[in-house]
Motif scaffolding. Sequence first.
Motif, short mmCIF file in Angstrom:
data_model
loop_
_atom_site.label_atom_id
_atom_site.label_comp_id
_atom_site.label_asym_id
_atom_site.label_seq_id
_atom_site.Cartn_x
_atom_site.Cartn_y
_atom_site.Cartn_z
N GLN A 217 0.84 -1.20 0.00
CA GLN A 217 0.00 0.00 0.00
C GLN A 217 0.88 1.25 0.00
OE1 GLN A 217 -2.95 0.16 3.10
NE2 GLN A 217 -3.68 -1.94 2.72
N VAL A 218 0.50 2.22 -0.82
CA VAL A 218 1.18 3.52 -0.83
C VAL A 218 0.44 4.42 0.15
CG1 VAL A 218 1.80 5.53 -2.21
CG2 VAL A 218 1.96 3.23 -3.20
N LEU A 219 1.16 4.97 1.12
CA LEU A 219 0.57 5.75 2.20
C LEU A 219 0.86 7.23 1.99
CD1 LEU A 219 1.82 3.51 5.15
CD2 LEU A 219 -0.25 3.21 3.78
N PRO A 220 -0.17 8.04 1.71
CA PRO A 220 0.06 9.48 1.62
C PRO A 220 0.50 10.04 2.96
CG PRO A 220 -2.10 8.85 0.74
CD PRO A 220 -1.57 7.67 1.48
N VAL A 221 1.44 10.98 2.92
CA VAL A 221 1.94 11.62 4.14
C VAL A 221 1.45 13.07 4.16
CG1 VAL A 221 3.99 12.29 5.45
CG2 VAL A 221 3.96 10.13 4.18
N GLU A 222 0.54 13.37 5.08
CA GLU A 222 -0.04 14.71 5.19
C GLU A 222 0.58 15.54 6.31
OE1 GLU A 222 -4.59 13.44 3.76
OE2 GLU A 222 -4.19 14.08 5.83
N VAL A 223 1.41 14.90 7.13
CA VAL A 223 1.90 15.56 8.34
C VAL A 223 3.43 15.55 8.37
CG1 VAL A 223 -0.13 15.00 9.71
CG2 VAL A 223 1.77 13.37 9.60
N ASN A 224 3.99 16.41 9.18
CA ASN A 224 5.43 16.39 9.39
C ASN A 224 5.82 15.14 10.16
OD1 ASN A 224 6.16 18.79 8.07
ND2 ASN A 224 5.45 20.00 9.81
N THR A 225 6.92 14.53 9.75
CA THR A 225 7.36 13.28 10.37
C THR A 225 8.64 13.44 11.19
OG1 THR A 225 8.37 12.70 8.23
CG2 THR A 225 6.20 11.76 8.73
N HIS A 226 9.12 14.67 11.33
CA HIS A 226 10.24 14.95 12.22
C HIS A 226 10.03 16.35 12.80
CE1 HIS A 226 14.46 14.44 13.64
NE2 HIS A 226 14.42 15.76 13.64
N ALA A 227 10.07 16.43 14.12
CA ALA A 227 9.91 17.72 14.79
C ALA A 227 10.93 17.84 15.90
CB ALA A 227 8.50 17.87 15.36
N ALA A 228 11.62 18.96 15.93
CA ALA A 228 12.62 19.23 16.96
C ALA A 228 12.35 20.61 17.54
CB ALA A 228 14.03 19.17 16.38
N GLY A 229 12.32 20.69 18.86
CA GLY A 229 12.02 21.99 19.45
C GLY A 229 12.42 22.09 20.91
N THR A 230 12.19 23.26 21.45
CA THR A 230 12.50 23.55 22.84
C THR A 230 11.26 24.08 23.53
OG1 THR A 230 14.78 24.08 22.23
CG2 THR A 230 14.00 24.88 24.36
N LEU A 231 11.02 23.56 24.73
CA LEU A 231 9.87 23.98 25.52
C LEU A 231 10.36 24.69 26.78
CD1 LEU A 231 9.41 20.63 24.74
CD2 LEU A 231 7.09 21.44 25.09
N GLU A 232 9.78 25.82 27.05
CA GLU A 232 10.01 26.49 28.33
C GLU A 232 8.78 26.24 29.20
OE1 GLU A 232 10.80 30.89 30.34
OE2 GLU A 232 10.38 30.72 28.19
N PHE A 233 8.98 25.65 30.35
CA PHE A 233 7.89 25.38 31.28
C PHE A 233 7.66 26.58 32.19
CE2 PHE A 233 8.66 21.31 29.57
CZ PHE A 233 7.55 20.51 29.83
N ARG A 234 6.48 26.65 32.75
CA ARG A 234 6.16 27.79 33.60
C ARG A 234 7.01 27.83 34.86
NH1 ARG A 234 1.42 30.55 32.11
NH2 ARG A 234 0.29 29.51 30.41
N ASN A 235 7.59 26.68 35.24
CA ASN A 235 8.48 26.68 36.41
C ASN A 235 9.91 27.05 36.05
OD1 ASN A 235 9.53 24.42 35.14
ND2 ASN A 235 9.37 23.08 36.93
N GLY A 236 10.16 27.37 34.75
CA GLY A 236 11.47 27.81 34.31
C GLY A 236 12.32 26.75 33.64
N ALA A 237 11.96 25.48 33.74
CA ALA A 237 12.75 24.41 33.12
C ALA A 237 12.70 24.52 31.59
CB ALA A 237 12.23 23.04 33.55
N ILE A 238 13.81 24.20 30.94
CA ILE A 238 13.93 24.27 29.48
C ILE A 238 14.23 22.86 28.98
CG2 ILE A 238 15.23 25.22 27.55
CD1 ILE A 238 15.83 27.66 29.38
N ILE A 239 13.34 22.32 28.15
CA ILE A 239 13.44 20.94 27.70
C ILE A 239 13.54 20.89 26.18
CG2 ILE A 239 12.36 18.66 27.72
CD1 ILE A 239 13.02 19.68 30.52
N THR A 240 14.54 20.15 25.68
CA THR A 240 14.68 19.89 24.25
C THR A 240 13.94 18.60 23.92
OG1 THR A 240 16.85 20.96 24.19
CG2 THR A 240 16.33 19.42 22.40
N LEU A 241 13.08 18.63 22.90
CA LEU A 241 12.26 17.48 22.56
C LEU A 241 12.35 17.20 21.06
CD1 LEU A 241 8.82 16.47 23.88
CD2 LEU A 241 9.01 16.87 21.44
#
Length: 367
Positions: A217-241
């Motif tokens: 089966q050929v599967l259409p890809v409608e979405v991003n399949t790799h995401a890299a980012g940084t989150l700042e939490f309200r308590n100040g922690a910085i997380i790379t995901l």
Amino acid sequence: MAETVKAGIIGCGNISPAYFAAAKKLELLEIVSCADLIGQKAEDKAEENGVKAVSVQELLADPEIGIVINLTTPQAHAEVNLQALHAGKHVHCEKPFAITREDGQKVLALAQEKGLLTGCAPDTFLGGGLQTCRKLVDDGWIGKPVAGTAFMCCPGHESWHPNPGFYYLRGGGPMLDMGPYYLTALVNLLGPVKRVAAIAGRKANERLATSEEASGQVLPVEVNTHAAGTLEFRNGAIITLVMSFDVWKHGNHPIELHGTSGSLRIPDPNCFDGEVSVFRAGMDDWETVPLSHGYTDNMRSIGAADMAYAIQSGRPNRCSGEMAYHILDVMLAFDESSETGQHIDIASTCEQPAPLPLDLPAGKLDE
């Protein structure tokens, strides 16, 4: 023991056996019926688990049912959640809570209007592995959390899943499929997210299924399949995901959290158990920490059981719809940040879920 809250499952696909099995080990929650648009699937699961197979309409109309457990595909989550709420049922669904903020907000608004609870997977953060991590963070073993990393990287699902196509359609992709596990684990440990900065993309617009059931089966890809980012939490922690279906193999730990006086290695948040290890000043290397909590088996249904306790006692449910909506809000911000080249401030927030008590007897979630 308080009276059992009866539940019905809508959607009898690959994840449903784990829900049926775990519910049998948990007090207050009793699954009594199931439904699926493909009637034979419901019949099969009903026979395997000693419950009734019914239509969706019959399940929603059944006055005995207090909780609907919604295990449909992501594109149907909000629609089924709304149907359950209109029928006067509390509803706990598989992740994600919805695939748009608008749909998620509709579900929360209707639940508030009707005085009903909403909830959402993942409930893996209630397992022994992540609850041990929560206790270590709460007890100050690593000091104030300041940084961390989270990685879920694999080559995708087309080589093994019998129906992999929906993973690449709107509502799928690594972020909405696997992001809830990692982000919910982090919100459980750190509280809500403040803002996101990210870049996302995809390696191809089509994929070829090679699993036995979908081979060729050929599967259409409608979405991003790799995401890299940084989150700042309200308590100040910085997380790379990093969330990816474009990586053949990697050696990064699922989650690491670093604080002012130590570091914590957190197990795979898609599991209920796993090894927990700590490094603190003066140590020579990481040291494994014994798990402080139980529920280390595949306990999917524990979130719905926690909802049953919440219904009986009036306390908040730990896998709340509000937290699930906040996770959705954060996940959608990754593509938005990538497209705009800007930080995205997260408008929603949620309460950090209460930790489980220590020394709970098997089957219980409250002391």
